[in-house]
Enzyme design. Structure first.
Site, PDB file in Angstrom:
ATOM      1  N   HIS A 191      33.433  34.980  41.378  1.00 49.73           N
ATOM      2  CA  HIS A 191      33.752  34.382  42.685  1.00 49.73           C
ATOM      3  C   HIS A 191      33.390  35.262  43.889  1.00 49.73           C
ATOM      4  O   HIS A 191      34.197  35.601  44.734  1.00 49.73           O
ATOM      5  CB  HIS A 191      35.164  33.786  42.775  1.00 49.73           C
TER       6      HIS A 191
ATOM      7  N   HIS B 121      48.466  34.234  33.142  1.00 41.54           N
ATOM      8  CA  HIS B 121      47.740  33.984  34.400  1.00 41.54           C
ATOM      9  C   HIS B 121      46.892  32.729  34.200  1.00 41.54           C
ATOM     10  O   HIS B 121      46.150  32.620  33.217  1.00 41.54           O
ATOM     11  CB  HIS B 121      46.880  35.201  34.717  1.00 41.54           C
TER      12      HIS B 121
ATOM     13  N   GLU C  52      44.318  31.514  35.958  1.00 36.56           N
ATOM     14  CA  GLU C  52      42.911  31.436  36.378  1.00 36.56           C
ATOM     15  C   GLU C  52      42.031  31.202  35.149  1.00 36.56           C
ATOM     16  O   GLU C  52      42.319  31.677  34.048  1.00 36.56           O
ATOM     17  CB  GLU C  52      42.494  32.706  37.133  1.00 36.56           C
TER      18      GLU C  52
ATOM     19  N   ASP D 147      39.297  32.187  33.887  1.00 43.15           N
ATOM     20  CA  ASP D 147      38.713  33.212  33.005  1.00 43.15           C
ATOM     21  C   ASP D 147      39.690  33.548  31.875  1.00 43.15           C
ATOM     22  O   ASP D 147      39.287  34.158  30.879  1.00 43.15           O
ATOM     23  CB  ASP D 147      38.289  34.468  33.777  1.00 43.15           C
TER      24      ASP D 147
ATOM     25  N   HIS E 212      47.312  38.173  40.202  1.00 41.87           N
ATOM     26  CA  HIS E 212      46.403  37.887  41.282  1.00 41.87           C
ATOM     27  C   HIS E 212      46.596  36.507  41.912  1.00 41.87           C
ATOM     28  O   HIS E 212      46.074  36.212  42.965  1.00 41.87           O
ATOM     29  CB  HIS E 212      44.979  38.061  40.686  1.00 41.87           C
TER      30      HIS E 212
ATOM     31  N   ASP F 225      45.544  40.572  35.229  1.00 39.54           N
ATOM     32  CA  ASP F 225      44.477  41.145  36.062  1.00 39.54           C
ATOM     33  C   ASP F 225      44.755  42.597  36.504  1.00 39.54           C
ATOM     34  O   ASP F 225      43.819  43.368  36.742  1.00 39.54           O
ATOM     35  CB  ASP F 225      44.279  40.294  37.318  1.00 39.54           C
TER      36      ASP F 225
ATOM     37  N   TYR G  18      37.158  46.854  41.417  1.00 34.91           N
ATOM     38  CA  TYR G  18      37.976  45.691  41.056  1.00 34.91           C
ATOM     39  C   TYR G  18      39.154  45.557  42.022  1.00 34.91           C
ATOM     40  O   TYR G  18      39.436  44.472  42.541  1.00 34.91           O
ATOM     41  CB  TYR G  18      38.474  45.859  39.613  1.00 34.91           C
TER      42      TYR G  18
ATOM     43  N   HIS H 277      41.078  42.343  31.693  1.00 39.39           N
ATOM     44  CA  HIS H 277      39.657  42.694  31.867  1.00 39.39           C
ATOM     45  C   HIS H 277      39.490  44.190  31.606  1.00 39.39           C
ATOM     46  O   HIS H 277      40.322  44.992  32.050  1.00 39.39           O
ATOM     47  CB  HIS H 277      39.177  42.426  33.297  1.00 39.39           C
TER      48      HIS H 277
HETATM   49 FE1  FEO Z   1      42.679  36.281  38.411  1.00 39.35          FE
HETATM   50 FE2  FEO Z   1      40.971  37.524  35.712  1.00 39.35          FE
HETATM   51  O1  FEO Z   1      41.692  36.207  36.805  1.00 39.35           O
END
Ligand code: FEO
Length: 406
Positions: free
Chosen positions: A34, A88, A90, A92, A154, A173, A201, A234
């Site tokens: 993004h 989370h 999101e 991903d 996040h 995240d 990040y 991640h």
């Molecule tokens: Fe806020 Fe890795 O997604």
């Protein structure tokens, strides 16, 4: 065919603690997240807890579902998963969640209260998502989990999950980085790469929420819960020297002004560039680190990284069709959204007849809360000696004021 290998024979889980396996996916090719350039790819981490209730913590981006299930299958039949916890919402981390639920048919799916709502709104999942409260505990039979809401880190739905017996924090995240590697643990990776990617990040994902990060670090510190492993969604798992990444987060979140200035500009016929160079010389009279970035040579997320450790932001553009150059609008829009704090600075730029760009940039900087040290410096067509002296003085003024502030 006799002897043919299955995906589970090829894609293996990696043990990260006594009861936990990494069952995520490595994305070596992603280069845009993004708007943030991910030059080293990323990983989508999911974790399998082998308790009496077998539990999957988070899933992965949709195209990687096969890899996730194969890694699970290398340890246990995916059909034996009892619980799925989504830390989370999101995509991903949830892109394949609806399909995983269909294939695995877990007894229960858990998320924070906001997460339960977000998952329904994303995927119209036609089964109950059990909402978890901040501080709630969940027994897996022989193991125990507790949950901590981390709203806006996040997303509003975000939460941490803590596995008491392994002293392991699933941090989604937070404490992550976009870094594709074959190594699964931070202590196996070059420290300078970890520091750079973790900072990049933070600057590009978490910076706007820095006041919440400070509160969260304080809360975790005061809770006294022992943490030996941090397993983010991640990048690598942290199992040694956790103090280093925690201390980085404290520093980045505080955003105290540092002895560093960033000059962002884009030029049409080198006039704005000449001004940038004169400003740089002025800055160098008192500032140790000056980063000059022409936005045709750098990406917006490089600028975000540099600003994370800076005390001054000076931005300039030539005027094109009564506007700033598009690359400057791009980076300033992006930076404004990241809400950096404690910066001083100014605007500058060249023009032919109308000259709006420096004023527009000045407006952006003002909106970002940058402490403006002077009105924009402007040059008509090509900067003469007087204009270059003004640029030099601008740099010197910032150097002096920054020296007083730190
Ligand atoms: Fe806020 Fe890795 O997604």
């Amino acid at each position: 065919m006799k002897g043919a290998k299955t995906m589970a024979d090829i894609f293996h889980a990696v043990k990260v603690s006594g009861n936990v396996y990494w069952v995520g996916a490595v994305d070596w090719t992603i280069r845009d997240f993004h708007g943030y350039t991910t030059k080293r790819g990323s990983t989508y981490n999911a974790y399998l807890i082998l308790g009496e209730k077998i539990t999957l913590v988070d899933t992965v981006k949709a195209p990687f579902m096969g890899e996730l299930l194969a890694r699970v299958a290398s340890v246990v039949d995916p059909g034996r998963i009892d619980y799925i916890i989504s830390n989370h919402a999101e995509m991903d981390h949830t892109g394949c969640l609806p399909q995983v639920i269909r294939e695995v048919r877990p007894d229960k799916v858990f998320a924070s209260a906001m997460g339960a709502k977000a998952l329904k709104e994303h995927f119209r999942i036609d089964r109950e998502i059990v909402p978890l409260k901040d501080g709630q505990e969940l027994s897996l039979g022989n193991l125990n989990l507790s949950f901590m809401e981390t709203r806006m880190l996040h997303w509003p739905d975000s939460m941490f999950t803590y596995l008491k017996e392994d002293r392991l924090l699933f941090s989604q995240d937070a404490f992550g980085m976009h870094l594709a590697t074959s190594e699964r643990f931070a202590d196996e990776i070059d420290q300078s790469i970890l520091d750079y990617e973790a900072a990049t990040y933070y600057a590009n994902i978490l910076l706007p929420y820095s006041p919440l990060v400070i509160k969260l670090l304080d809360r975790v510190g005061k809770s006294g819960i022992p943490i030996e492993t941090i397993a983010p969604d991640h990048g690598p798992v942290w199992r040694t020297d956790l103090a280093r990444i925690l201390s980085h987060y404290q520093t980045w979140a505080e955003q105290r002004p540092a002895n560093k200035a960033v000059v962002l500009y884009h030029t049409m016929w080198h006039s704005t560039e000449m001004m940038a160079r004169a400003i740089e010389e002025g800055l160098r009279t008192g500032i140790t680190r000056v980063k000059v970035m022409s936005m045709d040579a750098f990406h917006r997320s490089d600028a975000a990284y540099e600003i994370l450790g800076a005390g001054a932001l000076i931005a300039g553009s030539s005027t094109l069709n009564n506007q700033m150059l598009p690359s400057m609008a791009d980076v300033l829009t992006y930076l404004k959204g990241l809400r950096p704090r404690n910066l001083m600075g100014a605007a500058f730029g060249s023009y032919g007849w109308s000259g709006e760009a420096p004023d527009h940039i000045n407006g952006f900087l003002a909106d970002m809360g940058v402490d403006l040290v002077r009105t924009p410096v402007k040059a008509r067509y090509v900067p003469d000696d007087d204009v270059l002296e003004s640029c030099y003085e601008l740099g010197r003024t910032v150097a002096l004021k920054l020296g007083e502030a730190i």
